[in-house]
Design a protein around this motif. Structure first.
Motif: not given
Length: 214
Positions: A40-45, A89-91, A94-95, A98-101
């Motif tokens: 799905g499109k919103h793994s981070k959320e 890779k697709n995730t 947008h997420y 490696r760094h920010k999260y």
């Protein structure tokens, strides 16, 4: 307290929010069977929402899925991009795990493989009928990956991982196992069940995956 157990989510954030409207925090302990990310499109959320719920409701149980395990392996081993599976890779486009999260990666790595009490045994894919290599995370026999004949326990096994063919939870009497992966991320549905203190299913909820999540 009863148990509100959520099946595979796979980045379907808006569908998850809709499903969680059925949850009664005052009367039901929240449990997730894993696979929060990818497809799905919103793994981070999804991960941020689940972690927020875990913080607000400390009795919330978040089980590790094979997608969390593999993503943590990719990031923490610094796997080159060309060696990463396509939906991971697709995730990552947008997420930024490696760094920010990076904290989310450590959370994924440290998730438990199962939850057990007097009436329930919850894992992502289930305990195989031999109990063989069940906690060897890279093994196809593990509770992260197994597909096949389940170990029959006195306790109700609740699993996800293998989408049911009918897009809703399926009870497998021969194994005393309930599969609640309704296919989220595969453009089908997301499911949750309410199980009472005796280990009996008292309610089933199924939400069609919303277009915004596909």
């Amino acid at each position: 307290m009863n148990y509100f157990i959520v099946g595979d989510i796979h980045g379907c954030y808006h569908t998850l929010k809709k499903l969680l409207k059925c949850w009664n925090p005052k009367e039901e302990q929240l449990i997730f069977v894993g696979d929060y990310i990818n497809k799905g499109k919103h793994s981070k959320e999804v991960v941020q929402l689940v972690r927020k719920l875990q913080s607000e409701y400390p009795n919330t149980i978040c089980i590790k899925g094979n997608h969390e395990h593999q993503m943590a392996e990719y990031i923490l081993n610094d796997t080159p991009k060309h060696q990463i599976k396509e939906n991971y890779k697709n995730t990552l486009e947008h997420y930024d795990l490696r760094h920010k999260y990076k904290a989310d990666v450590l959370w994924m790595r440290d998730l438990p493989l199962y939850y057990e009490n007097s009436v329930l045994y919850v894992s992502h894919a289930g305990v195989n009928f031999l109990g063989f290599r069940k906690f060897k995370q890279e093994s196809m026999w593990s509770v992260l990956r197994f597909r096949g004949k389940m170990k029959k326990m006195k306790k109700l096994q609740v699993i996800g991982h293998t989408p049911t063919e009918i897009g809703k939870p399926v009870y497998m009497k021969q194994y005393h196992t309930l599969n609640i992966d309704a296919g989220a991320g595969n453009h089908d549905a997301m499911a949750a069940v309410v199980i009472n203190k005796s280990g009996k299913v008292v309610q089933t909820y199924v939400e069609k995956v919303l277009k915004i999540d596909k």
